[in-house]
Design a protein around this motif. Structure first.
Motif, short mmCIF file in Angstrom:
data_model
loop_
_atom_site.label_atom_id
_atom_site.label_comp_id
_atom_site.label_asym_id
_atom_site.label_seq_id
_atom_site.Cartn_x
_atom_site.Cartn_y
_atom_site.Cartn_z
N THR A 117 29.92 28.06 167.46
CA THR A 117 30.74 27.13 166.69
C THR A 117 32.23 27.42 166.83
OG1 THR A 117 30.48 28.57 164.75
CG2 THR A 117 28.92 26.75 164.98
N HIS A 121 34.77 20.90 167.09
CA HIS A 121 33.86 19.76 167.22
C HIS A 121 32.41 20.20 167.37
CE1 HIS A 121 34.62 20.74 171.43
NE2 HIS A 121 33.62 19.96 171.81
N ARG A 123 31.22 22.98 165.85
CA ARG A 123 30.86 23.38 164.49
C ARG A 123 30.56 22.17 163.62
NH1 ARG A 123 35.01 25.30 159.93
NH2 ARG A 123 35.18 23.04 159.96
N ASP A 124 31.45 21.17 163.67
CA ASP A 124 31.26 20.00 162.83
C ASP A 124 30.02 19.21 163.22
OD1 ASP A 124 33.53 20.72 161.50
OD2 ASP A 124 34.83 19.21 162.41
N GLY A 125 29.71 19.21 164.52
CA GLY A 125 28.50 18.52 164.96
C GLY A 125 27.24 19.17 164.43
N LEU A 127 27.03 21.01 161.66
CA LEU A 127 26.98 20.73 160.22
C LEU A 127 26.48 19.32 159.95
CD1 LEU A 127 30.33 22.43 159.12
CD2 LEU A 127 28.00 23.30 158.79
N GLN A 128 26.88 18.37 160.79
CA GLN A 128 26.42 16.99 160.62
C GLN A 128 24.94 16.87 160.94
OE1 GLN A 128 28.33 14.60 159.36
NE2 GLN A 128 26.56 13.21 159.36
N LEU A 129 24.49 17.54 161.99
CA LEU A 129 23.07 17.51 162.36
C LEU A 129 22.20 18.07 161.24
CD1 LEU A 129 20.94 16.97 164.58
CD2 LEU A 129 21.43 19.26 165.46
N GLY A 131 22.72 17.70 158.15
CA GLY A 131 22.76 16.86 156.95
C GLY A 131 24.11 16.77 156.29
N GLY A 132 25.19 17.07 157.03
CA GLY A 132 26.52 16.97 156.44
C GLY A 132 26.84 18.14 155.53
N ALA A 159 22.39 16.23 171.05
CA ALA A 159 23.65 15.82 170.44
C ALA A 159 24.86 16.42 171.15
CB ALA A 159 23.67 16.22 168.97
#
Length: 479
Positions: A117, A121, A123-125, A127-129, A131-132, A159
């Motif tokens: 991470t 981008h 890391r954020d991906g 976290l989004q995968l 469930g946000g 992803a």
């Protein structure tokens, strides 16, 4: 009893189609594991650094220079394999490049995955995968209990994220990607186009003087390859783009010897400027995901058509063939996926505590193999003509490291700290401040290795060739 570094050097020279007698002028002082590991990291460090130095010495010899001896001490080679760890800026350690969320996590099925991470981008991906989620380790750990390791690895890869499932060697060897790599040597050199022979430049003071390298790499492995070519006298122009993330501490370490410029290849003006630079280049080093540069019009064949006689050197995570041929990856992930973390844990007697290698060995060795392959291709270009493609992958380098065997008492070795390698450091001014960093480990009897250009922040120079002259005076050094 054969010296493991000598055997490894012979393997690398064979893979690069370089004369084996060149290895006779190489000395490997030092003995023992060097770092706490069950793998022959010392042999890998000495052999890969020496192989690149031998290739540089061979080029100098073919240009009319004297034959010379190469010495690569064990302690120095291993320190260079951890060069980013030993860097100091204005007397203090630079910021830790590792993101707080990076690392190994257990999943609900009892398996484990490693998350990378360090880029925002990525890391954020993740976290989004999941469930946000907020960027908190506890939240990530809890969410991964709802996943199996295999399912999360596959979902993350789909992803475009950077995740690897923990495997042992047996599982990796049975995996389709492991099978795809099984018969591959540590580097591949293939002819990809026709061109008349390109003579090496007239003899200069340094082995690669007068040769131009375009470098389009990030993080450690690819930049180490460029740094290696620079230490032997090549003009290296590192290209980046403002929209691409980077890790400044790594740029400080691997940027030694290079000028650095920015180009946005998504824009017509940037692409056209790169075409102009390519027409004046001897080598292109690139470490983008397989296919990424081709989609921008700069794949191996297209680049060779622009510049017949080009040596195009590519680094990938898992190789370019097989089901993972286009997958993103970094050293820590490849160690996890291909079995090293589990093997180290078992050798240490703690099978439930996966253990990384004590250095980014796949990164550093791959960098030197990339430089080795590029120099070997230059020699073939001079003799046979043609354009050439050199391919190195972290996973194939790992396979080569496995092939060097294991150490029964490797974990008895001490883990050297900064004070233990102080005599191997050199001080220099840079665009970041005053740096203290590891000198190059290959000692050349006729053409001492040195970096003539200090590291600068990305984009500090114009995207033009310098004409062969140094952009800066040689930095002062000590130690």
């Amino acid at each position: 009893m054969a010296h493991p570094a000598k055997d490894a050097l012979h393997d690398l020279l064979t893979a690069a189609s370089l004369p084996l007698p060149w290895a006779q002028a190489v000395a490997f002082p030092g003995a023992g594991p060097g770092l706490p590991s069950s793998f022959h990291l010392g042999a890998a460090a000495q052999a890969s650094i020496a192989a690149a130095a031998v290739a540089a010495a061979g080029i100098h010899l073919r240009r009319g220079g004297p034959a010379q001896h190469v010495t690569v001490p064990l302690r120095h080679a291993l320190a260079e394999f951890r060069s980013e760890r030993h860097l100091r800026l204005d007397g203090a350690p630079p910021p830790d490049p590792w993101d707080a969320l990076a690392g190994l996590y257990r999943c609900g099925d009892g398996g484990a995955v490693r998350l990378h991470t360090n880029f925002l981008h990525h890391r954020d991906g993740i976290l989004q995968l999941l469930g946000g989620l907020p960027p908190e380790r506890a939240a990530v750990a809890a969410a991964l209990q709802e996943w199996s390791a295999t399912r999360f690895e596959a979902a993350a890869a789909g992803a475009g994220l950077c995740v690897a499932m923990l495997r042992d060697f047996g599982s990796w060897d049975a995996h389709p990607q492991g099978r795809a790599l099984a018969a591959q040597p540590p580097l591949l050199i293939e002819r990809i186009g026709d061109a008349p022979p390109t003579p090496l430049p007239p003899l200069g003071a340094r082995p690669l003087a007068g040769l131009r390298v375009l470098e389009m790499t990030r993080i450690i492995a690819g930049p180490v390859g460029g740094r290696c070519l620079a230490v032997h006298g090549a003009e290296v122009l590192h290209l980046s783009a403002a929209h691409l993330p980077s890790i400044p501490v790594l740029n400080m370490d691997t940027g030694r010897g290079k000028r650095t410029a920015r180009l946005d290849l998504r824009q017509p003006a940037g692409a056209e400027r790169l075409r102009g630079l390519l027409r004046g280049a001897d080598i292109l080093l690139q470490s983008y995901r397989p296919g990424a540069l081709a989609r921008l019009g700069f794949g191996p064949e297209a680049a060779a058509a622009l510049r017949p006689g080009l040596v195009y050197a590519s680094l990938s995570a898992y190789g370019e063939q097989g089901p993972w041929g286009g997958r993103r990856g970094f050293d820590s992930l490849v160690q996890t996926a291909t079995g090293f973390n589990q093997a180290e844990a078992e050798a240490a007697g703690t099978p439930d505590q996966p253990r990384p290698l004590p250095c980014q060995a796949l990164d550093h060795a791959s960098g030197y193999l990339l430089a080795l392959g590029a120099m070997a291709a230059l020699l073939r270009r001079a003799e046979e003509g043609g354009s050439w493609h050199v391919r190195v992958s972290l996973a194939a380098t790992g396979q080569w490291l496995r092939g060097l065997g294991r150490l029964a008492d490797g974990f008895a070795a001490p883990d050297p700290g900064q004070e233990d390698i102080a005599d191997l450091l050199e001080d220099s001014e840079s665009g970041f401040g005053r740096l203290s960093a590891i000198r190059h480990a290959a000692q050349m009897s006729a053409t001492p290795a040195r970096w003539a250009v200090p590291p600068m922040p990305l984009g500090s120079h114009e995207p033009v060739w310098s004409g062969g002259g140094a952009a800066f005076p040689a930095p002062p050094s000590s130690g």
